[in-house]
Every structure is written in structure tokens, then in C-alpha cells.
Design a protein around this motif. Structure first.
Motif, PDB file in Angstrom:
ATOM      1  N   GLN A  86      53.410 -54.124 147.066  1.00  0.00           N
ATOM      2  CA  GLN A  86      54.857 -53.475 147.731  1.00  0.00           C
ATOM      3  C   GLN A  86      55.064 -54.078 148.858  1.00  0.00           C
ATOM      4  N   ALA A 145      58.205 -56.447 150.173  1.00  0.00           N
ATOM      5  CA  ALA A 145      59.120 -56.112 151.028  1.00  0.00           C
ATOM      6  C   ALA A 145      59.231 -56.743 152.242  1.00  0.00           C
ATOM      7  N   ASP A 167      62.152 -49.432 153.570  1.00  0.00           N
ATOM      8  CA  ASP A 167      61.793 -48.284 152.774  1.00  0.00           C
ATOM      9  C   ASP A 167      60.989 -47.077 153.787  1.00  0.00           C
TER      10      ASP A 167
END
Length: 523
Positions: free
Chosen positions: A393, A397, A461
Motif C-alpha cells: 500500500q 501510495a 491517507d
């Protein structure tokens, strides 16, 4: 009476032979022309935008994380900005044919030092985007293997397999890669069109609504992050200029493909985005995107088209990512090739394959760097404990955010370079409308870059890693600083190399002739 004429003639013949060899050697440092036409170049360029990956990945993130419900307007608005940018960019492509594209244009407009800085930013940005896709490709493929075969495969194994496959294809002829990209892209677009028809034909609880086209849906505290993500979906349209040396009519083909690509991507993704909103329901799409994430598209498709279609959609989701990987790999290999040819990287990087004419050493270099990037994140696969998805992730990202920001800044700098180039050539009046459009686009792109940096936490995020908000955009700043330092060093120590930044194959041939001249003077 002896006049020495015979000796002069022999010397002249020797010099001519040597110069001919230099010219031939220069041709070997040239990408093979006529390899790719308008259709092949168009699919190679559009494949980088990965329409299905944008629909399944970018759109749910923008809906769910940023809360922007008028996302189709972002695609339409940025598409318009990029069309304005393309007016000057396409005109520049008629005058400068160089695999270095962005950095070559910047060098010709703003000087060699600025070009050197742009070359480093381009390498970092496009490589980062490629690394990001390797991560999500490996994660998705490992999930499918587990779901359908019951096999437990760590994400990094498929990612490493993709590195090897992409590297092998990057060594081959560009026309072979273009055919593969064309097949994958057509299948991907056909699947998306089927979803658009099903999604709008069987709308969600709000019916066939156009609420997603209301400007009121643009209000968000993370609009800058949404703009950055949306811009990432367009990345690729500008790559046509990278292949200029490999087309038969670069002054026509590159401009035509660039305009077609940005128009297609903007219209197609805006349509797909609207279909997602209609299928989920404009009043519910944000909540659904938060709950389902990338699964939003597949859930909506399964409800309307069945499990078989959704399984096929997953497969083409993967092939679309692979097509994007191959497209980015080809571009980075050509940037490295161009930099090696002009002295910004070691000359060995500029060698092409004798059989395919592809930038073989640039391709090998990019494969090695990609292998290292995947390996670094794979080594952290067990940290933090209990969350094996965190490394991939973060790979997606972090690298995606770096790459998108770098390309936006490159576009803004290129807009300034295009204006400077034509003003110095005395063409400002004749090209006034195009240069004005380019100036508007450059200003808008710079504003998007500033907003993107300000909203980096939303792009990440809210990742808890200390200082990450500034460290990631700082990577692009470091690339700029390193490139400027390299350019200034060349200007001070090797001014003849600095003067040829952006000249392409001509720079290599001039360098060979200079060497021969020095040998002749010393001999």
C-alpha cells in the motif's frame, strides 16, 4: 615538383572515412525510425493512463477519501487544461525530435542547466509511477491466485515476475510492444464500455441522475489531492514526443497522437466516472467507495453483469496494469537512452540493440532499478506485524504521489520552455494564440502542483510515518537540486557537453566529430 598533394588527399580520405564511421556510429546511437505509426503510437500512449486502473483505483479514492462527488467535472476540466497545454506542446514537437521529450524541450527553451534538472525529475517521476503499479499489480494478482486457486503467494513474487516480463518486452522492437498494448487496451476499453452501458441502463437508487455534473460537488477540503489523483490518470498522453525518433513523420504523427490521446482519456474517463456515480447512486457513492475501495467497480459490475463478467474484468484490470507498466518502462528506457547520448548519463546507457533497434541498455537499467525498488518494499513485508498489506500500500501510495507531482511540475516547466523557445525564434506573434493557451495551461498546472503539495496528507491517507507529508514532495525537490547541480557542474567542467543538452542524436555526432578533430590536431 612535389607539392605534398598526394599526402593531403590521403589525409582527406582518411578523415572522410573516419567521419563516415563516426556518422555510422552515431546512427547506432539513434533509435530506429519508421517503427511505429499513428495507431501504434496512440495505443502505446493511452495504455499508460490505464483506463480500468483509473476507474477501479483513482475514482473510488477520490469519491471515498476526498469526498468529491463531481469527479467527472475534474476529468473534463483537467482535460481542457491539458488540451490548452497540448497546443504549444504539439507545436514544439514539430521542431524538436528527441527521445528526451520533456527535458529536451525544457533545455531548448530554458537552457541546458534547466534541461539537466528536468531530466532527473523525469527519470524519478516516471520510475516512481512504474514502481507504484508494480506494487498494486503484485497485490491484485496474489489476491486472484488466492481466491481462485487457493494459493498463498506474497505480492512481491508476481511483482518481480512482472519486472522480468516487462524487461524482456522492453528489449524487443517497439512495434511488437505496440501490438501487445493495442490488444490489451482494446479489451480493457470494451469491458469498461460494457459496464457504462449496464451501469446507466440499470441505475442505482437515485435513478439516471446528472448530479455528478454539478459544480457544487467540487467543494472539498482535499480538492488539491483530488486534482493530483485525477491528473495521474492523464499521465501518458504527453509520451508521444518520446517516440518521435521512431516514427516516419514525427512532425505530423506526434502532434496528432498527443491531441487524440488527451481528448480520448478525458472524455472516456469522465464517462466512466459518471457511470460509476449513476450505478452506485450519487447520494450513496461516497459511502460505498469508503466501504468497498477498489472493489466498488467490481461490486457494481457483478450486480448487473454477473460473476463471469466480473472475473473477466479482474483479469483485464491486471492486463491493463501490465500494459501501463510496459508503456512507462519504454518511456523511461528512452529517457535514459537520450540522457546517455547527450552526456547526462554514462554513454553506455545510450546503446541500442543491434537486432531490434530498441534502447537496450536503458531498458536494462530501468529493469534493475525496478527490481531494487520492489525488493526494498518486499524486505519490509513483515512490518508492521500483522499487516502484510502495508508495504505494498505504501509502495503504491508513496510512489504514485511522487510520480504525479513530478510530472505536473514537468508540464508546467515545459509550458514556460515552449513560450521561451518560440519567442526567441521570433515566432511569438505568429503563434500568439497557441502561446497564450500554453501560458494559461502552465499557470493552471502550477496551481494544481501547489494544491497537491498542500493536500499531500489526503493522498497518503494520513499515513502516520513522521515527516512523510514533506519528505515525499521533498524527493522531487531533491531531484531538481541534483539535476541543477549536475547541469552547473557540466557547464563549468564540460561546457561542450552542456551546450548540447537537448540536441538528441545530433549531439552524439558532434561529439564524435570533435574527438576526431582533436585527434587530427594531435596527430
Amino acid at each position: 615538383m612535389p607539392t605534398g598533394r598526394t599526402t593531403d588527399i590521403r589525409t582527406y580520405k582518411g578523415q572522410s572515412t573516419a567521419r563516415s564511421r563516426a556518422h555510422g556510429h552515431g546512427q547506432r546511437r539513434r533509435l530506429r525510425a519508421g517503427r511505429i505509426g499513428t495507431p501504434g503510437l496512440l495505443v502505446s500512449v493511452v495504455a499508460a493512463s490505464a483506463p480500468l486502473m483509473s476507474t477501479a483505483g483513482v475514482m473510488p479514492a477520490t469519491y471515498g477519501t476526498m469526498g468529491v462527488t463531481a469527479q467527472p467535472l475534474l476529468f473534463a476540466g483537467l482535460g481542457l487544461v491539458l488540451l490548452l497545454f497540448t497546443t504549444g506542446y504539439a507545436e514544439m514537437s514539430r521542431h524538436v525530435h528527441n527521445a528526451g521529450a520533456f527535458y529536451a524541450y525544457i533545455a531548448r527553451g530554458l537552457g541546458g542547466t534547466a534541461g539537466a534538472a528536468a531530466s532527473v525529475v523525469a527519470l524519478v517521476s516516471y520510475s516512481a509511477l512504474q514502481f507504484a503499479i508494480y506494487g498494486i499489480f503484485g497485490y491484485e494478482l496474489s489476491g486472484l491466485l488466492g481466491q481462485h486457486l487457493g494459493a498463498t503467494v506474497p505480492w512481491w513474487l508476481p511483482a518481480l515476475g512482472a519486472v522480468a516480463a516487462v524487461g524482456a518486452l522492453g528489449w524487443l522492437k517497439i512495434d511488437l510492444s505496440a501490438r501487445l498494448l493495442g490488444v490489451l487496451l482494446l479489451a480493457e476499453c470494451a469491458m469498461l464500455l460494457a459496464f457504462v452501458v449496464a451501469g446507466t441502463g440499470s441505475p442505482g437508487p437515485d435513478g439516471l441522475s446528472f448530479q455528478a455534473l454539478s459544480p457544487a460537488g467540487l467543494h472539498s477540503t482535499a480538492l488539491g489531492a483530488a486534482l493530483g489523483l485525477t491528473m495521474a490518470s492523464f499521465v501518458g498522453f504527453e509520451q508521444a514526443a518520446v517516440y518521435a525518433e521512431e516514427t516516419s513523420r514525427p512532425h505530423v504523427t506526434v502532434a496528432r497522437v498527443t491531441l487524440l490521446a488527451v481528448t480520448f482519456v478525458g472524455c472516456f474517463l469522465a464517462l466512466a466516472c459518471w457511470a460509476v456515480s449513476v450505478a452506485a447512486g450519487p447520494s450513496r457513492v461516497v459511502a460505498a467507495a469508503r466501504d468497498l475501495g477498489p472493489g466498488l467497480l467490481f461490486t457494481l459490475a457483478e450486480d448487473r453483469l454477473g460473476t463471469g463478467f466480473t472475473t473477466a474484468l479482474h483479469v483485464f484490470y491486471l492486463t491493463g496494469m501490465f500494459a501501463a507498466l510496459l508503456s512507462f518502462h519504454n518511456v523511461v528506457a528512452r529517457y535514459a537512452f537520450a540522457m546517455g547520448r547527450e552526456g547526462l548519463l554514462p554513454a553506455a546507457v545510450s546503446r541500442t540493440s543491434r537486432t531490434s533497434g530498441a534502447p537496450a541498455h536503458g531498458s536494462l537499467l530501468q529493469s534493475a532499478v525496478s527490481l531494487a525498488a520492489v525488493a526494498v518494499f518486499a524486505l519490509t513485508d513483515d512490518r508492521p506485524g500483522g499487516d502484510p498489506t502495508t508495504p505494498v500500500q505504501r509502495l503504491f501510495a508513496w510512489m504514485g504521489a511522487i510520480g504525479a507531482l513530478g510530472v505536473i511540475l514537468l508540464m508546467a516547466a515545459t509550458a514556460a520552455a515552449v513560450i521561451a523557445f518560440f519567442v526567441r525564434r521570433g515566432a511569438a506573434r505568429a503563434l500568439a494564440p497557441r502561446l497564450a493557451a500554453t501560458a494559461v495551461a502552465g499557470t493552471a498546472l502550477l496551481a494544481v502542483a501547489v494544491r497537491t503539495v498542500g493536500d499531500f496528507p489526503a493522498l497518503l491517507d494520513d499515513d502516520p510515518v513522521p515527516g512523510l507529508r514533506w519528505a515525499l514532495p521533498g524527493a522531487i525537490g531533491a531531484a531538481v537540486a541534483a539535476g541543477l547541480a549536475h547541469g552547473l557542474l557540466l557547464k563549468a567542467r564540460r561546457p561542450e557537453v552542456h551546450a548540447r543538452i537537448g540536441l538528441g542524436n545530433e549531439a552524439f555526432q558532434l561529439d564524435q566529430l570533435d574527438r576526431l578533430d582533436r585527434l587530427e590536431r594531435n596527430g
